[in-house]
Design a protein around this motif. Structure first.
Motif, PDB file in Angstrom:
ATOM      1  N   UNK A 310      36.972  39.509  38.374  1.00  0.00           N
ATOM      2  CA  UNK A 310      37.497  38.143  38.381  1.00  0.00           C
ATOM      3  C   UNK A 310      38.957  38.129  38.844  1.00  0.00           C
ATOM      4  N   UNK A 311      39.708  39.146  38.440  1.00  0.00           N
ATOM      5  CA  UNK A 311      41.095  39.270  38.892  1.00  0.00           C
ATOM      6  C   UNK A 311      41.146  39.478  40.407  1.00  0.00           C
ATOM      7  N   UNK A 312      40.287  40.337  40.918  1.00  0.00           N
ATOM      8  CA  UNK A 312      40.267  40.610  42.361  1.00  0.00           C
ATOM      9  C   UNK A 312      39.949  39.354  43.162  1.00  0.00           C
ATOM     10  N   UNK A 313      38.995  38.562  42.665  1.00  0.00           N
ATOM     11  CA  UNK A 313      38.630  37.318  43.345  1.00  0.00           C
ATOM     12  C   UNK A 313      39.808  36.349  43.351  1.00  0.00           C
ATOM     13  N   UNK A 314      40.471  36.185  42.190  1.00  0.00           N
ATOM     14  CA  UNK A 314      41.609  35.273  42.101  1.00  0.00           C
ATOM     15  C   UNK A 314      42.756  35.736  42.990  1.00  0.00           C
ATOM     16  N   UNK A 315      42.987  37.039  43.023  1.00  0.00           N
ATOM     17  CA  UNK A 315      44.050  37.624  43.839  1.00  0.00           C
ATOM     18  C   UNK A 315      43.797  37.353  45.321  1.00  0.00           C
ATOM     19  N   UNK A 317      41.890  35.077  46.656  1.00  0.00           N
ATOM     20  CA  UNK A 317      41.930  33.641  46.944  1.00  0.00           C
ATOM     21  C   UNK A 317      43.365  33.156  47.106  1.00  0.00           C
ATOM     22  N   UNK A 318      44.282  33.660  46.296  1.00  0.00           N
ATOM     23  CA  UNK A 318      45.667  33.205  46.340  1.00  0.00           C
ATOM     24  C   UNK A 318      46.455  33.821  47.486  1.00  0.00           C
ATOM     25  N   UNK A 319      46.271  35.139  47.713  1.00  0.00           N
ATOM     26  CA  UNK A 319      47.134  35.834  48.665  1.00  0.00           C
ATOM     27  C   UNK A 319      46.455  36.201  49.980  1.00  0.00           C
TER      28      UNK A 319
END
Length: 339
Positions: A310-315, A317-319
């Motif tokens: 989930x962290x990798x997906x959020x990362x 998506x943002x960057x």
């Protein structure tokens, strides 16, 4: 130009600073010192780059909750962009027209100061304040004067040698500005690279600070208790990123219903609550991975993600790239230098 600083909490008496016209200099000058009375922890940092002088104060009086006073005498008109990171400051002019301007924690303002004598009254036992001095030519070089709501009032104040505050009640010191201030104060470069970096950060700071129109509207609308509640919640979020942070929990801590909390938070910080939390989590994870050799899995847990995926997906998506590229391609410096 000459400045004379007299601090009631320092042992060194009066500090005199001499500058060329418009703070002109070809080199970077820095000084850091701590010369305060017993029981007072203080750090004062001075930074002089071309066309700007920065005076940063970090005080903590462990034995008293009373404030102190800094008296200033200057023989040339200047602009002061003042950021109150912590504490509360009252800015008092002494001249033909006496006037007070106050700034609370997490606010800032731009002042025109004629050649005069004035003082800063610090009301709390703890205070962190950054004063950025420059002249009108610096502003004219960096931007136009479109940010001034009433140019006529400013021109009148200048003609009469009177103090002038450009924003009535001050503006909100948002996360973007805090990040720029932190980068300026904690620059790790040396030599000419450091000089160029600090000059660019000051330019960025001025441009962002003076074009934050939404912050002015919100700061003027907010009651003191509402502003303090949001500051409390922002601090809570930053120190509890590892925990589960729900709208309901944060609303209760702030003392608002969920609708009002979400609305005020977005107005002040420029983004919804969860986007703000995600940004902080990713920023902290970047520091852990790049500076402290955390694995991606360790960093994701440390900032509140129970599932590293989930962290990798959020990362991503943002960057726009995967956290593994921080290690493989050395993207950390690029990310922070470009904001």
């Amino acid at each position: 130009m000459e400045f004379r600083f007299k601090n009631s909490e320092c042992n060194g008496g009066e500090l005199v600073k001499i500058f060329n016209k418009d703070f002109e200099t070809t080199s970077l000058s820095e000084e850091e010192y701590s010369d305060c009375r017993a029981g007072i922890n203080c750090t004062i940092k001075e930074t002089h780059v071309n066309n700007a002088f920065v005076f940063f104060q970090d005080y903590n009086n462990e034995k008293s909750s009373e404030g102190h006073t800094l008296q200033v005498i200057q023989n040339h008109p200047v602009f002061l962009l003042q950021f109150v990171i912590d504490g509360e400051v009252t800015f008092t002019s002494s001249g033909t027209v006496n006037k007070d301007f106050s700034l609370n924690k997490n606010t800032y303002n731009l002042f025109y100061i004629p050649a005069s004598k004035y003082s800063y009254k610090y009301h709390n036992h703890q205070k962190r304040v950054l004063n950025l001095y420059f002249t009108e030519s610096f502003l004219a070089d960096k931007m136009d004067f479109g940010f001034i709501k009433d140019l006529k009032k400013y021109e009148q104040a200048k003609k009469k040698n009177q103090f002038y505050a450009f924003f009535n009640k001050g503006l909100v010191l948002n996360r973007q500005l805090k990040s720029i201030l932190n980068e300026f104060l904690n620059c790790s470069f040396n030599g000419r690279t450091k000089q160029s970096y600090l000059e660019s950060k000051l330019t960025e700071l001025v441009l962002i600070a003076l074009t934050s129109k939404d912050s002015e509207i919100t700061a003027n609308k907010l009651r003191k208790e509402e502003r303090e509640a949001l500051i409390k919640i922002e601090n809570y979020i930053q120190t509890h990123l590892k925990e589960e942070l729900s709208i309901e929990k944060l609303s209760v801590l702030a003392g608002f219903n969920t609708s009002k909390f979400k609305s005020l938070f977005k107005e002040v910080y420029g983004m919804p609550v969860f986007r703000y939390i995600t940004s902080l989590r990713i920023e902290k994870a970047i520091r852990l991975i790049s500076n402290h050799d955390y694995t991606i899995t360790q960093a994701s847990y440390e900032v509140g993600y129970k599932n590293p995926q989930h962290f990798t997906v959020a990362f991503k998506k943002k960057l726009g790239y995967l956290p593994s590229e921080l290690i493989n391609k050395g993207l950390y410096a690029l990310l922070w230098l470009c904001g």
